[in-house]
Design a protein around this motif. Structure first.
Motif, PDB file in Angstrom:
ATOM      1  N   GLN A 167       0.824  -1.215   0.000  1.00 57.07           N
ATOM      2  CA  GLN A 167       0.000   0.000   0.000  1.00 57.07           C
ATOM      3  C   GLN A 167       0.855   1.261   0.000  1.00 57.07           C
ATOM      4  OE1 GLN A 167      -3.166   0.332  -0.552  1.00 57.07           O
ATOM      5  NE2 GLN A 167      -3.502  -1.879  -0.677  1.00 57.07           N
ATOM      6  N   GLU A 168       1.987   1.224   0.693  1.00 61.61           N
ATOM      7  CA  GLU A 168       2.869   2.395   0.706  1.00 61.61           C
ATOM      8  C   GLU A 168       3.446   2.639  -0.683  1.00 61.61           C
ATOM      9  OE1 GLU A 168       4.657   2.610   5.213  1.00 61.61           O
ATOM     10  OE2 GLU A 168       5.349   0.973   3.906  1.00 61.61           O
ATOM     11  N   TYR A 170       2.049   1.644  -3.479  1.00 62.92           N
ATOM     12  CA  TYR A 170       0.911   1.995  -4.340  1.00 62.92           C
ATOM     13  C   TYR A 170       0.532   3.474  -4.206  1.00 62.92           C
ATOM     14  CZ  TYR A 170      -3.590   1.646  -6.716  1.00 62.92           C
ATOM     15  OH  TYR A 170      -4.635   1.827  -7.589  1.00 62.92           O
ATOM     16  N   SER A 171       0.888   4.094  -3.084  1.00 61.14           N
ATOM     17  CA  SER A 171       0.566   5.514  -2.899  1.00 61.14           C
ATOM     18  C   SER A 171       1.224   6.380  -3.973  1.00 61.14           C
ATOM     19  CB  SER A 171       1.021   5.984  -1.507  1.00 61.14           C
ATOM     20  OG  SER A 171       2.443   6.011  -1.412  1.00 61.14           O
ATOM     21  N   GLU A 174      -0.825   7.929  -6.826  1.00 60.52           N
ATOM     22  CA  GLU A 174      -1.569   9.179  -6.660  1.00 60.52           C
ATOM     23  C   GLU A 174      -0.852  10.333  -7.362  1.00 60.52           C
ATOM     24  OE1 GLU A 174      -2.134   9.812  -2.529  1.00 60.52           O
ATOM     25  OE2 GLU A 174      -3.329   7.983  -2.237  1.00 60.52           O
ATOM     26  N   ARG A 200      11.512   8.304   1.251  1.00 60.61           N
ATOM     27  CA  ARG A 200      10.585   9.355   1.683  1.00 60.61           C
ATOM     28  C   ARG A 200      11.300  10.699   1.758  1.00 60.61           C
ATOM     29  NH1 ARG A 200       6.090   6.602   4.302  1.00 60.61           N
ATOM     30  NH2 ARG A 200       6.705   4.462   4.819  1.00 60.61           N
ATOM     31  N   VAL A 204       6.764  11.655   3.045  1.00 62.72           N
ATOM     32  CA  VAL A 204       5.984  11.200   1.892  1.00 62.72           C
ATOM     33  C   VAL A 204       6.872  10.356   0.985  1.00 62.72           C
ATOM     34  CG1 VAL A 204       4.671  11.911  -0.141  1.00 62.72           C
ATOM     35  CG2 VAL A 204       4.506  13.232   1.990  1.00 62.72           C
TER      36      VAL A 204
END
Length: 282
Positions: A167-168, A170-171, A174, A200, A204
């Motif tokens: 999920q990280e 996949y971010s 965005e 990061r 982010v």
């Protein structure tokens, strides 16, 4: 003359036989046993039995088309994951009949378009699909690379690289709107034993990679941080942790990916493909 059934209504052995016989003389070796066929073609390849069809003649399988849904880019799409006819039945109209069943399944599932990959040098297949209304949209390029001479290059961000969850990683989608080939998209490699790493900035994730010991599925760096060594650090982590002898990758009309592969002196695979699409009217 032919009986066409959903692969959900026949045994996997019949589907496997149709696939094996239909692709026996294909330019790429697709020979595999039934267990591999089922686990791969109805697994990470994304095909479903309900959306795949087998053609029978006198109760013997003579053709197959595989189908799977794709929704990754906001348009519900039915992908043809393979279509093959045994040599003795080619030219009979069976291929078109199977593709009619394929399109009907797309319409029944409220898909907006059809999609497939075809080997660029297979002019007969390309022409066949064009006659059905498909158009060439993307060129799909395959590259391969031996990283042994790359691991000792300077690494300026190694301390920033961390393991990510799916999920990280996949971010990043965005921010990353680039087109991903079917076998390099998240829905594909999330079902495989891939490793995920990222960097990061201000909390982010701005760069990430998904890879196995043989393949790079996804590598992306935010434009603000490109040409600063982020991708190099991610690759070095993959090499250090997974210890690959050879890494392969693919991309579709992506200038950044193409340039980076050239920077790494990646070799070209002998086969290229077209991604072809057909828009379905409402």
């Amino acid at each position: 003359m032919y009986t066409i059934k959903s692969c959900s209504d026949v045994s996997d052995s019949i589907s496997h036989q149709a696939f094996s016989d239909g692709f026996a003389d294909y330019s790429v070796n697709l020979n595999m046993d039934q267990e591999t066929f089922v686990s791969k073609l109805f697994g990470p390849e994304g095909n479903s039995r309900e959306l795949s069809f087998v053609a029978l003649k006198n109760n013997v399988s003579v053709g197959i088309t595989l189908g799977g849904l794709k929704t990754g880019e906001g348009i519900k799409t039915l992908r043809c994951g393979g279509m093959a006819i045994i040599p003795s039945e080619r030219g009979s109209g069976l291929a078109q009949q199977l593709m009619e069943y394929h399109q009907a399944a797309a319409i029944n599932n409220k898909c907006k378009q059809l999609f497939l990959e075809v080997i660029a040098s297979n002019k007969r297949a390309v022409s066949f699909y064009q006659n059905l209304g498909y158009q060439k949209v993307y060129d799909l390029t395959y590259r391969k690379w031996e990283p042994s001479n790359y691991i000792n290059k300077p690494d300026y961000h190694s301390q920033k690289v961390e393991t990510l969850s799916y999920q990280e990683l996949y971010s990043l989608r965005e921010m990353d709107y680039s087109h991903l080939p079917w076998q390099a998209d998240f829905f594909y490699f999330q079902h495989l034993p891939a490793s995920y790493y990222g960097i990061r900035e201000k909390g982010v994730v701005v760069a990430g990679i998904a890879a196995t010991a043989s393949r790079i599925f996804y590598l992306w760096v935010h434009p603000k941080y490109r040409l600063k060594g982020y991708a190099r650090s991610l690759l070095n982590r993959v090499i250090a942790d997974l210890k690959p002898d050879t890494l392969s990758t693919s991309y579709a009309n992506n200038a950044s990916a193409h340039t980076f592969c050239n920077y790494l002196h990646m070799d070209y695979h002998s086969i290229t493909q077209y991604e072809m699409y057909k828009l379905l009217s409402n």
